[in-house]
Design a protein around this motif. Structure first.
Motif, PDB file in Angstrom:
ATOM      1  N   GLN A 195       0.082 -22.988  61.328  1.00 38.29           N
ATOM      2  CA  GLN A 195       0.201 -24.445  61.153  1.00 38.29           C
ATOM      3  C   GLN A 195       1.548 -25.227  61.397  1.00 38.29           C
ATOM      4  N   GLU A 196       2.630 -24.688  61.281  1.00 41.06           N
ATOM      5  CA  GLU A 196       3.709 -25.255  61.865  1.00 41.06           C
ATOM      6  C   GLU A 196       3.618 -25.491  63.456  1.00 41.06           C
ATOM      7  N   GLU A 197       3.190 -24.635  63.998  1.00 38.09           N
ATOM      8  CA  GLU A 197       3.059 -25.089  65.575  1.00 38.09           C
ATOM      9  C   GLU A 197       2.104 -25.880  65.874  1.00 38.09           C
ATOM     10  N   ASP A 198       1.044 -25.988  65.201  1.00 39.60           N
ATOM     11  CA  ASP A 198       0.032 -26.909  65.319  1.00 39.60           C
ATOM     12  C   ASP A 198       0.419 -28.434  65.161  1.00 39.60           C
ATOM     13  N   ASN A 199       1.419 -28.277  64.249  1.00 38.05           N
ATOM     14  CA  ASN A 199       1.926 -29.679  63.815  1.00 38.05           C
ATOM     15  C   ASN A 199       3.052 -30.397  64.735  1.00 38.05           C
ATOM     16  N   PHE A 200       3.140 -29.652  66.016  1.00 35.50           N
ATOM     17  CA  PHE A 200       4.025 -29.789  67.253  1.00 35.50           C
ATOM     18  C   PHE A 200       3.204 -30.593  68.200  1.00 35.50           C
ATOM     19  N   LYS A 201       1.828 -30.076  68.084  1.00 36.81           N
ATOM     20  CA  LYS A 201       0.893 -30.779  69.152  1.00 36.81           C
ATOM     21  C   LYS A 201       0.742 -32.072  69.523  1.00 36.81           C
TER      22      LYS A 201
END
Length: 202
Positions: free
Chosen positions: A196-202
């Motif tokens: 979730q945290e990495e997807d928030n950077f997309k």
């Protein structure tokens, strides 16, 4: 600590370990093509190697190489028991798996992301990758995780690499035990948090 990462790259494994340990961390996204970072800096100034992950410690030192980083993190909080203790055969087995995943799976998958590589060469790497993954199937038929009944950083690394298979038209379901493993690991709260945290950077 600061984790320099690219979404869903191999740097996700240290991210998972940080989340599992409950250690404080700051995420800094790296564009793997331009080497520009989400904080505006040049990643080469952090790591001359130019690839993620990199972990900046509170004293300013930089660690690179995912298998090294995850073991360093695990040893910061041994009471969390995410990795077997140093000096045990279980720790050596985990290191064995980390090395295998890094050299045989990650090493075979990496060239498949290269858009300039000829199709016939990619097919060679694809067949090698499929063969190397097949070696893991009988292991996970007998146990839930690579080093027995408990999740370790080796499982996180395998989970991340298996997540790339969809880009190469490789169906993980051809290995039933591995497919169950992927579903099992995907339900771990630290894994969900990292995704979730990495997807928030997309």
């Amino acid at each position: 600590m600061k984790l320099y990462f690219a979404p869903h790259a191999c740097s996700m494994n240290p991210h998972i370990v940080l989340a599992e340990l409950g250690l404080p961390y700051e995420l800094i996204k790296v564009d793997t093509k331009t080497k520009k970072m989400s904080n505006g800096g040049d990643f080469y100034d952090v790591s001359p190697k130019g690839y993620v992950p990199a972990l900046e410690l509170d004293n300013g030192e930089i660690l690179t190489e995912g298998p090294v980083i995850v073991q360093y993190l695990a040893d910061l909080k041994p009471e969390a028991d995410i990795a077997p203790k140093n000096g045990t055969m279980e720790r050596v087995r985990m290191q064995e798996w980390l090395h295998y995943i890094g050299t045989e799976l990650h090493g075979s998958a990496g060239p498949l992301f290269n858009p300039t590589m000829p199709a016939e060469v990619k097919e060679i790497f694809k067949k090698k990758l499929i063969n190397r993954i097949g070696f893991i199937e009988p292991v996970l038929e007998k146990q839930d995780y690579l080093v027995g009944g408990k999740f370790t950083p080796a499982d996180g690394y395998l989970f991340v690499v298996l997540g790339w298979l969809k880009y190469f038209d490789i169906d993980v379901k051809q290995w039933p035990a591995i497919a169950r493993f992927v579903e099992r690991v995907a339900k771990i709260p630290a894994v969900q948090k990292a995704i979730q945290e990495e997807d928030n950077f997309k």
